[in-house]
Design an enzyme around this catalytic site. Sequence first.
Site, PDB file in Angstrom:
ATOM      1  N   GLY A 181       0.755  -1.711   0.135  1.00 51.66           N
ATOM      2  CA  GLY A 181       0.000  -0.118  -0.107  1.00 51.66           C
ATOM      3  C   GLY A 181       0.857   1.407  -0.113  1.00 51.66           C
ATOM      4  CG  ASP A 182       3.174   1.901   3.637  1.00 49.72           C
ATOM      5  OD1 ASP A 182       2.664   2.763   3.347  1.00 49.72           O
ATOM      6  OD2 ASP A 182       3.382   0.942   3.274  1.00 49.72           O
ATOM      7  NE  ARG A 205      -3.728  -6.073   1.054  1.00 50.70           N
ATOM      8  CZ  ARG A 205      -3.231  -7.182   0.739  1.00 50.70           C
ATOM      9  NH1 ARG A 205      -2.483  -9.001   1.417  1.00 50.70           N
ATOM     10  NH2 ARG A 205      -1.383  -6.982   1.285  1.00 50.70           N
ATOM     11  CD  GLU A 246      -4.388   5.068   2.235  1.00 49.99           C
ATOM     12  OE1 GLU A 246      -4.264   5.025   3.071  1.00 49.99           O
ATOM     13  OE2 GLU A 246      -4.451   6.157   1.758  1.00 49.99           O
ATOM     14  CG  ASP A 247      -3.316   1.642  -4.378  1.00 44.93           C
ATOM     15  OD1 ASP A 247      -3.047   3.494  -4.592  1.00 44.93           O
ATOM     16  OD2 ASP A 247      -3.019   1.274  -5.452  1.00 44.93           O
ATOM     17  CB  SER A 248      -6.355  -2.393  -3.479  1.00 41.57           C
ATOM     18  OG  SER A 248      -6.533  -2.469  -2.202  1.00 41.57           O
TER      19      SER A 248
HETATM   20  O1  TRH Z   1      -1.233  -3.667   0.783  1.00 37.55           O
HETATM   21  P1  TRH Z   1      -2.146  -3.370   0.922  1.00 37.55           P
HETATM   22  O2  TRH Z   1      -2.525  -4.209   2.388  1.00 37.55           O
HETATM   23  O3  TRH Z   1      -0.900  -2.230   1.618  1.00 37.55           O
HETATM   24  C1  TRH Z   1      -1.356  -1.835   3.055  1.00 37.55           C
HETATM   25  C2  TRH Z   1      -2.142   0.187   3.200  1.00 37.55           C
HETATM   26  O4  TRH Z   1      -1.874   0.787   2.736  1.00 37.55           O
HETATM   27  C3  TRH Z   1      -2.491  -0.496   4.714  1.00 37.55           C
HETATM   28  O5  TRH Z   1      -3.082   1.502   4.775  1.00 37.55           O
HETATM   29  C4  TRH Z   1      -1.150   0.276   5.218  1.00 37.55           C
HETATM   30  O6  TRH Z   1      -0.958   0.129   6.431  1.00 37.55           O
HETATM   31  C5  TRH Z   1       0.470  -1.299   5.093  1.00 37.55           C
HETATM   32  O7  TRH Z   1      -0.444  -1.188   3.797  1.00 37.55           O
HETATM   33  C6  TRH Z   1       1.142  -1.229   5.354  1.00 37.55           C
HETATM   34  O8  TRH Z   1      -2.992  -2.939   0.339  1.00 37.55           O
HETATM   35  P2  TRH Z   1      -3.399  -1.632  -0.508  1.00 37.55           P
HETATM   36  O9  TRH Z   1      -3.008  -0.393   0.237  1.00 37.55           O
HETATM   37  O10 TRH Z   1      -4.809  -2.270  -1.273  1.00 37.55           O
HETATM   38  O11 TRH Z   1      -2.183  -2.193  -2.081  1.00 37.55           O
HETATM   39  C7  TRH Z   1      -1.983  -2.577  -2.882  1.00 37.55           C
HETATM   40  C8  TRH Z   1      -1.183  -2.575  -4.274  1.00 37.55           C
HETATM   41  O12 TRH Z   1      -0.682  -3.430  -4.511  1.00 37.55           O
HETATM   42  C9  TRH Z   1      -2.199  -1.965  -5.167  1.00 37.55           C
HETATM   43  O13 TRH Z   1      -1.498  -0.633  -5.307  1.00 37.55           O
HETATM   44  C10 TRH Z   1      -2.315  -2.806  -5.756  1.00 37.55           C
HETATM   45  C11 TRH Z   1      -0.980  -3.389  -5.962  1.00 37.55           C
HETATM   46  N1  TRH Z   1      -0.793  -4.766  -6.828  1.00 37.55           N
HETATM   47  C12 TRH Z   1      -1.001  -4.638  -8.074  1.00 37.55           C
HETATM   48  O14 TRH Z   1      -0.920  -3.890  -8.285  1.00 37.55           O
HETATM   49  N2  TRH Z   1      -0.689  -6.013  -8.633  1.00 37.55           N
HETATM   50  C13 TRH Z   1      -0.949  -7.447  -7.906  1.00 37.55           C
HETATM   51  O15 TRH Z   1      -1.157  -8.335  -7.911  1.00 37.55           O
HETATM   52  C14 TRH Z   1      -1.112  -7.429  -6.548  1.00 37.55           C
HETATM   53  C15 TRH Z   1      -1.807  -8.632  -5.204  1.00 37.55           C
HETATM   54  C16 TRH Z   1      -1.628  -5.617  -5.998  1.00 37.55           C
END
Ligand code: TRH
Length: 379
Positions: free
Chosen positions: A16-17, A273, A275-277
């Site tokens: 996410g970060d 899940r 933040e970004d997705s």
């Molecule tokens: O990975 P995350 O669980 O990130 C989290 C959150 O940001 C949370 O707030 C933070 O505290 C923690 O990290 C440390 O979920 P998120 O935010 O959805 O980010 C996933 C990213 O990965 C998103 O940009 C989409 C990307 N992604 C792909 O591009 N391809 C993939 O196949 C997958 C599984 C993810």
Amino acid sequence: MRVTWDIFCRVIDNFGDIGVTWRLARQLQQEHGCVVRLWVDHLAVFQAICPAVLTETARQEVEGVELCWWTEDSIVPAQGYCADVVIEAFACQLPVDYIELMRAKGTVLWLNLEYLTAEPWAAECHALPSMQGAGLQKYFFFPGFTEQTGGLLREAQLLTQRDAFLASALQRSEFLATLGVEHNTDERLISLFAYANSSLPSWLDALSEDRCGNHVLLLQGPLLPIVAQYFALPELQMGQLYQRGRLKVQLVPYIQQETFDRLLWSCDFNCVRGEDSFVRAQWAGKPFVWHIYPQQDEAHLDKLAAFISIYNNDLDDIVKVDYEAYCLAWNTGGEMHSAWSQLMTHEKILQKHAIHWSEQQRKLPDLATKLARFYQDWL
Ligand code: TRH
């Protein structure tokens, strides 16, 4: 003169970060003409969602953004300069030497980009300054869902691209084929991206006994062993279809972040899940459930409730109750069977609502635009 931006990102434990900061860096460069450096401490995590990143190269350029490897106690490189705007993402600590450069330069806008929350206090704290030991002000910038906050990440062309994609069955099937997915359009297509979740088996049961077929695309992450166990297998194989009743589950490979939206656009229901997705699912304009990042003392449940209450606002009471019950069950290890079947009685309403929500949100300025304006006003 182009404005220079330094964005510092520490990868805590997930994507996410880096997911958020990488989008922001590209958007500032491409849409606001800024010179952007993105400082990242874990290039391998970055590479999983952006294969162009080289893990052994401390300085490199990808898509017009300079990527620099750093650690919190690393010194500033020899050619070090300090940007006009410095963002420390999610309260990561800047290196002491870098703060010294900022102090010496004098006119630097220092921002802490906070995690997204719909809780009302975010609007109260948004853009407030705080004096730091170095004699510099630091401003706290809160993304959010209202005019009073910093907005959501949204590229200028995102919704136009989404609409063109959704209008083309060919684009969709071609994209799904790149993941090895053949979708029978009579079946509901569901993306599944979540943290380890004890509700999953009961939801899979519900899907297997559903009135319509469900084809679940399982993304890389901690659900893999839970799904393998559900099918009594030691592990899942890429591309295989695992079937029980009306449920099919298929593991898909890592998707480049650039095309991640297409997955969400292609599906009828998205489990997201972090933040970004979570934000991208809202721009997809499809019904979704959010698995929120779990925090100590269950603080995340307040954050979840705050979001549900604004997202639900325009829905009828019965739909509100069922959507909330479903989201809560998913986030608290609850029983999903009745929660899912109740929710799906409102499927059409939820589909319309998801579009309506994305239309409401697109009326607000996006995060990159708000940041760029904040700098202009601050000058
Ligand atoms: O990975 P995350 O669980 O990130 C989290 C959150 O940001 C949370 O707030 C933070 O505290 C923690 O990290 C440390 O979920 P998120 O935010 O959805 O980010 C996933 C990213 O990965 C998103 O940009 C989409 C990307 N992604 C792909 O591009 N391809 C993939 O196949 C997958 C599984 C993810």
